[in-house]
Design an enzyme around this catalytic site. Structure first.
Site, PDB file in Angstrom:
ATOM      1  N   GLN A  82      75.757 -32.267  20.890  1.00 33.01           N
ATOM      2  CA  GLN A  82      76.541 -32.316  19.518  1.00 33.01           C
ATOM      3  C   GLN A  82      75.383 -31.066  18.883  1.00 33.01           C
ATOM      4  OE1 GLN A  82      78.992 -33.336  17.786  1.00 33.01           O
ATOM      5  NE2 GLN A  82      78.784 -32.315  16.582  1.00 33.01           N
TER       6      GLN A  82
ATOM      7  N   LYS B 178      84.127 -39.012  17.318  1.00 34.52           N
ATOM      8  CA  LYS B 178      84.794 -38.712  18.601  1.00 34.52           C
ATOM      9  C   LYS B 178      84.125 -39.932  19.172  1.00 34.52           C
ATOM     10  CE  LYS B 178      82.713 -34.317  18.678  1.00 34.52           C
ATOM     11  NZ  LYS B 178      81.670 -32.812  18.220  1.00 34.52           N
TER      12      LYS B 178
ATOM     13  N   ASP C  82      82.558 -28.970  26.536  1.00 35.92           N
ATOM     14  CA  ASP C  82      82.524 -28.691  25.591  1.00 35.92           C
ATOM     15  C   ASP C  82      83.135 -26.594  25.899  1.00 35.92           C
ATOM     16  OD1 ASP C  82      82.955 -28.883  23.049  1.00 35.92           O
ATOM     17  OD2 ASP C  82      80.874 -28.616  22.566  1.00 35.92           O
TER      18      ASP C  82
END
Ligand code: NDP
Length: 283
Positions: A97, A53, A120
């Protein structure tokens, strides 16, 4: 013989478009998108994903900062960091995460993220909006699948789509997105009976089980479009999907490889969502 869907190339195109968008935003506002990634603990796979990322963001001109916290960090500290990032106007996207260490309530942490920074697309608000019709930010993996289908001109309307897997990050949202595009959907899971027969009806098959090669080639309908989301590491270190790729290739019309398919699109869509969030915040 199936045509292989080139996730690498499409992801490159998406990244190039995002880079252009970042440059335009910078010209217009003087600011660049900023992505904050929270990494709690030292899960090796998570370290790798976060590294990707950071690299992807740098490539397209997005600022990213990874906030690393020790595995034993109390939930209240993680929550406090999210609150700070929510309140910081210079931060446009927040990604936690997953998985989080076991002592932390994942749902409570996710719910804390400001939905307009939820790149997300997994907060209850964004999920609920997707369920109703469409969310401003939608989850990256299913969005990446839809992008692949669009760019390969796959017709969806009226077709039969079978999704194997019902997770909140893949199975459920891709079912909603395909239904939104007028597919007739069937969602299968570990208790589904007669899986092979259901899969045989799929014009579009999405496999997201995390079970290496569990979908056998002969189950694939002749001419089907096969999207393999699974990423499974075999004892010899090789990555394989959930579909028996070699045999499936003889029956499918289009198929995603593993690696080189959906995974790269997931990464690209995170960048796209971050740009979208920044554009909104700076408009
Ligand atoms: P989950 O473990 O959350 O969900 C797996 C789903 O598969 C569950 O719904 C489960 O059913 C179903 N399932 C498991 N075994 C079977 C079976 N034998 N028959 C039918 N259904 C079954 O996984 P995720 O959705 O998070 O991920 C799935 C895979 O996709 C993993 O390999 C993961 O690594 C990969 N992945 C890849 C991404 C990418 O970018 N390419 C992104 C996210 C995930 P039940 O609900 O009944 O337990």
């Amino acid at each position: 013989m199936a045509q292989i869907i080139d996730g690498k190339q499409i992801a490159r195109l998406v990244r190039a478009e995002v880079a252009e968008g970042v440059a335009l935003l910078k010209k217009r506002s003087g600011a660049v998108p900023h992505l904050a990634v929270l990494l709690v603990g030292d899960d090796p796979a998570s370290q790798v994903y976060v590294g990707h990322k950071e690299r992807d963001a740098a490539e397209v001109g997005i600022d990213s900062i990874t906030h690393r916290m020790a595995a034993g960090t109390p939930e209240a500290e993680v929550a406090a960091l999210i609150d700070r990032l929510n309140a910081d106007d210079a931060v446009h996207g927040i990604l936690v995460q997953l998985p989080l260490p076991g002592h932390i309530a994942t749902d409570a942490v996710i719910e804390r993220i400001d939905p307009v920074k939820d790149v997300d697309g997994i907060t209850p608000e964004n999920f609920g909006r997707l369920l109703a019709s469409e969310a401003f930010l939608e989850p990256c993996t299913p969005s990446g699948i839809m992008e692949l289908l669009r760019r390969y001109d796959v017709s969806i309307k009226g077709r039969s789509a079978v999704i194997v897997g019902r997770s909140n990050i893949v199975g459920k949202p891709i079912a909603l997105m395909l239904m939104r595009e007028h597919a007739t959907i069937t969602v299968c899971h570990s208790r589904t009976t007669d899986l092979a027969r259901r899969i045989l009806e799929a014009d579009i098959l999405v496999a997201a089980t995390g079970k290496p090669r569990m979908i056998e080639g002969p189950w694939i309908k002749q001419g089907a479009v096969v999207i393999d989301v699974g990423i499974n590491r075999m004892p010899d270190g090789k990555l394989v999907g959930d579909v028996d790729f070699d045999v499936a290739c003889e029956r499918a019309s289009l198929i995603t490889p593993v690696p080189g398919g959906v995974g790269l699109m997931t990464r690209a869509m995170l960048l796209k969502n971050t740009l979208k969030a920044a554009n909104k915040a700076l408009s």
